[in-house]
Design an enzyme around this catalytic site. Structure first.
Site, PDB file in Angstrom:
ATOM      1  N   HIS A   1      17.678 -30.275   7.966  1.00 52.92           N
ATOM      2  CA  HIS A   1      18.441 -29.227   7.284  1.00 52.92           C
ATOM      3  C   HIS A   1      18.340 -27.905   8.051  1.00 52.92           C
ATOM      4  CE1 HIS A   1      20.887 -28.424   3.672  1.00 52.92           C
ATOM      5  NE2 HIS A   1      20.604 -27.165   3.980  1.00 52.92           N
ATOM      6  N   ASP A   2      19.461 -27.512   8.612  1.00 53.31           N
ATOM      7  CA  ASP A   2      19.607 -26.263   9.365  1.00 53.31           C
ATOM      8  C   ASP A   2      18.818 -26.227  10.671  1.00 53.31           C
ATOM      9  OD1 ASP A   2      21.406 -25.359   7.528  1.00 53.31           O
ATOM     10  OD2 ASP A   2      20.093 -23.898   6.583  1.00 53.31           O
TER      11      ASP A   2
ATOM     12  N   HIS B   1      25.495 -39.307   4.477  1.00 45.68           N
ATOM     13  CA  HIS B   1      25.048 -38.893   3.141  1.00 45.68           C
ATOM     14  C   HIS B   1      26.254 -38.951   2.198  1.00 45.68           C
ATOM     15  CE1 HIS B   1      22.375 -35.935   0.667  1.00 45.68           C
ATOM     16  NE2 HIS B   1      23.168 -36.628  -0.129  1.00 45.68           N
TER      17      HIS B   1
ATOM     18  N   ASN C   1      23.750 -36.714  11.948  1.00 48.23           N
ATOM     19  CA  ASN C   1      24.449 -36.801  10.666  1.00 48.23           C
ATOM     20  C   ASN C   1      25.940 -36.547  10.911  1.00 48.23           C
ATOM     21  OD1 ASN C   1      25.648 -36.104   8.114  1.00 48.23           O
ATOM     22  ND2 ASN C   1      23.608 -35.726   7.297  1.00 48.23           N
TER      23      ASN C   1
ATOM     24  N   GLY D   1      23.072 -32.461  11.530  1.00 45.61           N
ATOM     25  CA  GLY D   1      24.507 -32.644  11.373  1.00 45.61           C
ATOM     26  C   GLY D   1      25.308 -31.390  11.594  1.00 45.61           C
TER      27      GLY D   1
ATOM     28  N   GLU E   1      21.389 -41.415   3.368  1.00 45.03           N
ATOM     29  CA  GLU E   1      20.773 -40.446   2.454  1.00 45.03           C
ATOM     30  C   GLU E   1      21.554 -40.395   1.144  1.00 45.03           C
ATOM     31  OE1 GLU E   1      19.276 -37.172   5.777  1.00 45.03           O
ATOM     32  OE2 GLU E   1      20.983 -36.710   4.486  1.00 45.03           O
TER      33      GLU E   1
END
Length: 237
Positions: A190-191, A43, A7, A213, A70
Site C-alpha cells: 500500500h503506497d 483484488h 497488482n 499496484g 486479495e
C-alpha cells in the site's frame, strides 16, 4: 531477494472506464511476468469496479509465477478462491464502498472468524496472509489465527517518508522483529513506490514479498512498465 508482485487492478480500472477489453488484463499480467515480476496480485471487490470475478478465472492459467488474490472473505470471494486455488490469498477487511484498502484486521476481535476462514484455505493448499496495521498487538493476534503470513499495511510509512520523516519506519521494524520471532512470513503493501521501497526493504528483516499496484502503474506511464519493473527489482535486491 524480496519478491515483487504487481497488482493489476488499475489496468482493469482503465479497461472498465471505456468498455471493451483494452487494455487486456490477462495480456498485461503475462507481460509483467515476462518483464521479471515474481507475482501477480488482484483484488476483486463485490461491485467489480476494477478486477472482475471472471478476470480471476481467466488469469489462473496464465499466471505461472505467484498468484495472489486479495479481498474480504465474504461467501462469494471464498468460493472463488477455493475454485481457483491461487498461490496465496490475502485477507483484507474492506468495506464494500471503500475506494481502496484503508485498515488492517483487528485480529483479536475477529480471531474466531479468521481461524475458520484460514483453516478452510489452508486445507485446500492455499497459503494465507492477513492484512494488518503496524501494531504489535495485532501481530500477536495474527499468530493465533494460524495464518502463514501477514501483510503490513504501509500507508503510514509512505506518508511519513514523503514528509521526510524516516522515523516512520520504526513501528514496521518492531512488527517485523516480532513476526520473525513468531515465525510469521512478512509481506507488505500500500503506497509503496520507487521513491520509498528501497529504504523500506533495507530496514525490514525477513521481507518476503511486496505487492505494488497504483504507484507502479502510474510510474509506468512515464517510464514504461518493463523499465519500472526492472527498477523495482533492482531496489529490492
Amino acid at each position: 531477494m524480496t519478491k515483487l508482485s504487481v497488482n493489476i487492478n488499475k489496468i482493469a480500472t482503465l479497461r472498465n472506464s471505456r468498455g471493451g477489453d483494452v487494455p487486456n488484463v490477462v495480456e498485461f499480467a503475462k507481460d509483467v511476468q515476462r518483464f521479471g515480476a515474481e507475482g501477480v496480485t488482484i483484488h476483486p471487490r463485490p461491485d467489480e469496479r476494477h478486477i472482475r470475478y471472471q478476470d480471476a478465472y481467466d488469469l489462473k492459467p496464465e499466471v505461472y509465477t505467484e498468484y495472489n488474490i486479495e479481498g474480504n472473505p465474504i461467501a462469494k470471494f471464498v468460493d472463488m478462491v477455493l475454485e481457483i486455488k491461487p498461490t496465496q490469498v490475502t485477507l483484507v477487511p474492506d468495506a464494500e464502498d471503500a475506494i481502496t484498502s484503508n485498515a488492517g484486521w483487528d485480529t483479536v476481535r475477529h480471531k474466531d472468524f479468521l481461524i475458520d476462514v484460514i483453516k478452510e484455505f489452508k486445507n485446500n493448499g492455499i497459503r494465507t496472509s492477513i492484512f494488518v496495521d503496524p501494531d504489535l498487538h495485532q501481530i500477536e493476534g495474527a499468530k493465533e489465527t494460524g495464518t502463514d503470513r501477514i501483510e503490513l499495511y504501509t500507508e503510514a510509512y509512505a506518508h511519513q517518508y514523503k514528509l521526510g520523516n524516516k522515523e516512520g519506519i520504526k513501528p514496521y521494524m518492531a512488527c517485523a522483529g516480532l513476526a520473525n520471532a513468531l515465525q510469521l512470513g512478512i509481506n507488505a503493501g500500500h503506497d509503496l513506490s520507487l521513491d520509498n521501497i528501497k529504504y523500506f526493504k533495507e530496514n525490514i528483516t525477513g521481507l518476503l514479498e511486496v505487492s505494488i499496484g497504483h504507484a507502479l502503474i502510474a510510474e509506468s506511464l512515464y517510464l514504461g512498465a518493463e523499465n519500472v519493473i526492472k527498477m523495482y527489482l533492482e531496489k529490492l535486491k
